[in-house]
Design a protein around this motif. Structure first.
Motif, PDB file in Angstrom:
ATOM      1  N   SER A   2       0.807  -1.219   0.000  1.00 10.03           N
ATOM      2  CA  SER A   2       0.000   0.000   0.000  1.00 10.03           C
ATOM      3  C   SER A   2       0.838   1.266   0.000  1.00 10.03           C
ATOM      4  CB  SER A   2      -0.924   0.009   1.221  1.00 10.03           C
ATOM      5  OG  SER A   2      -0.170   0.035   2.427  1.00 10.03           O
ATOM      6  N   LYS A   8       1.797   2.796   2.667  1.00  7.73           N
ATOM      7  CA  LYS A   8       1.495   3.597   3.852  1.00  7.73           C
ATOM      8  C   LYS A   8       2.698   3.636   4.790  1.00  7.73           C
ATOM      9  CE  LYS A   8      -3.464   2.502   3.888  1.00  7.73           C
ATOM     10  NZ  LYS A   8      -4.562   1.880   4.676  1.00  7.73           N
ATOM     11  N   ARG A  63       3.880   3.771   8.540  1.00  9.77           N
ATOM     12  CA  ARG A  63       3.388   3.478   9.890  1.00  9.77           C
ATOM     13  C   ARG A  63       4.507   3.721  10.899  1.00  9.77           C
ATOM     14  NH1 ARG A  63      -1.517   1.180   9.206  1.00  9.77           N
ATOM     15  NH2 ARG A  63      -1.897  -0.083   7.326  1.00  9.77           N
TER      16      ARG A  63
END
Length: 500
Positions: free
Chosen positions: A74, A76, A78
């Protein structure tokens, strides 16, 4: 309102010791755990120390260290928190004490990070639901920034209402406040994953109990209640709703968004669409579900295929071997048998597993001295999910009784010399071959120079033994010749005397 955990045992050393053993299960081979155990070899003393700290309300552990991790599929970013070993032990003590609350509150179809559930449980459920005649439409919702967005104020209020032990609440609140920022939980923490499931369990039970509508029959005037959804599944911040009509699911989504916003201070990602089952796949927990088959999410499948092909070209790469063994689970639990046969995936994975097993055996210290507060078995066998087994073979098992001192009472310790191996053996085979495996490890664990010297000495001993044997055979042959010669001479002398 019912309360839970009214009389916890977090100040008892025996309970803390149980939590430490639960934490150490499957982690003793980690480097940071080994370093911690080398500094704290007496776990009973450590248990008493932590229990005393909890009783006084004075908790001692290092701050959390944070680092960024980019999701490979994805993209993303984190923020992951890495806790110290002592902090993790506190998490297990608190989480174990709160387990009656978690078991009571967490819903049946909240599957993330729950022992015995997880992705496998969610996969079986969605696969079954997608084939039911009542499953016409579905919608997938995503809670925006779930872990960082959890309100600590709301979480503490819910815990204060549900937990009846003040000392346990103080420990829980202290651990929550150690996370960075004013709100949110720590990604990567044992306690945080349970608290996140507990926090979202209120939304889950709202979906189970309040997503319904009433219809009045115009002819009879009777009121009938009908559920807006047929199935609900939570996987941490991913929510799946399955229903009969788009109208019903639209109403259900609006109610859930209002409840999360008003009660839990969470937001649903605005981009959601209601889709028809069978026309578009249910993309959930890494799989794509159709009524007639189950596939793997495109991003995961492409990365898995790339790893298999690269490892086939470079079968000595340990990094690729780990990847292949990991990605194989996705193909094994989906309808991908034709792809596996065409590309010899099973053969590639078997070779990768052998590479991993050989590297683990080569890279670790195989023979080591161990100690425990519980009796040790000669052979400790644990079968793993990848077909291999953790085998611990122990010799020289002894029971050592330590006398009481001013600081601690008398206690018993069990020691042994342990060989740890990872092999594709069944339990009976491991027991039968225990002596051979232990001796092989004992030899392999010796320094290289010592092993070379031993081999050289063995070669010299063998050469000397061979020389002695050859000399013995030659001596026997000479003695035999001499005796024959003497016998012949004696016979000639006797014949001469007879002639005279």
């Amino acid at each position: 309102m019912k309360t839970y955990c009214k009389h916890s045992r977090i100040t008892e050393p025996a309970f803390v010791r149980e939590s430490i053993e639960k934490f150490l299960k499957g982690k003793r081979s980690r480097r940071d755990v080994n370093e911690f155990l080398s500094r704290h070899p007496d776990l009973d003393s450590l248990s008493r120390q932590i229990a005393d700290e909890i009783g006084r309300g004075e908790y001692r552990f290092a701050p959390i260290r944070y680092f960024r991790r980019v999701e490979p599929i994805s993209g993303k970013i984190r923020i992951i928190g890495r806790e110290s070993i002592r902090h993790q032990i506190y998490d297990y003590v608190c989480g174990t004490a709160l387990m009656p609350l978690f078991r009571a509150k967490v819903g049946r179809w909240q599957t993330a990070s729950i022992p015995g559930r997880g992705i496998a449980d969610a996969r079986r459920a969605i696969k079954r639901w997608s084939r039911e005649p009542s499953s016409k439409v579905f919608v997938k919702l995503d809670v925006r920034k779930c872990y960082p967005g959890i309100s600590r104020e709301v979480l503490k209020r819910l815990l204060s209402r549900d937990v009846g032990d003040r000392r346990l609440l103080d420990l829980t609140f202290h651990l929550i406040d150690r996370y960075a920022g004013d709100d949110g939980l720590n990604i990567g923490s044992y306690l945080s994953q349970w608290l996140a499931n507990y926090y979202l369990s209120y939304a889950y039970h709202f979906c189970e109990q309040h997503l319904s509508k009433e219809r009045v029959n115009r002819r009879t005037g009777e009121t009938a209640t009908r559920r807006l959804v047929t199935h609900v599944l939570f996987y941490v911040d991913d929510i799946l709703l399955v229903g009969r009509s788009k109208r019903d699911l639209t109403i259900a989504v609006k109610r859930i968004r209002a409840y999360l916003h008003d009660m839990l201070r969470l937001e649903i990602h605005p981009t959601w669409n209601i889709k028809h089952v069978g026309v578009e796949p249910i993309d959930m927990v890494g799989f794509t579900f159709y009524p007639d088959h189950t596939g793997v999410r495109a991003g995961i499948f492409l990365r898995a295929r790339r790893s298999f092909r690269r490892y086939a070209r470079n079968p000595t790469s340990l990094r690729l071997a780990y990847r292949c063994a990991s990605y194989y689970g996705w193909l094994k639990n989906s309808d991908s048998i034709q792809y596996r046969r065409r590309n010899n995936v099973d053969q590639i994975v078997r070779r990768a597993r052998n590479t991993v097993a050989a590297s683990r055996k080569k890279g670790q210290q195989m023979i080591q001295n161990v100690s425990s507060a519980t009796p040790l078995e000669k052979v400790d066998y644990h079968l793993r999910d990848d077909g291999l087994a953790d085998i611990r073979i122990r010799r020289n098992i002894r029971t050592v009784t330590h006398n009481a001192t001013d600081n601690q009472p008398e206690y018993v310790e069990y020691t042994a010399v342990e060989s740890y191996q990872i092999l594709p053996l069944m339990e009976q085979e491991a027991v039968e071959r225990a002596d051979v495996l232990f001796e092989g490890d004992a030899t392999s664990s010796r320094p290289v120079l010592d092993r070379v010297s031993a081999l050289e000495q063995a070669s010299l001993d063998n050469a000397q033994l061979l020389a002695d044997l050859m000399a013995g055979e030659n001596g026997d042959a000479t003695d035999s010749t001499d005796s024959d010669t003497g016998k012949n001479a004696a016979d000639d002398s006797a014949d001469g005397k007879n002639k005279e």
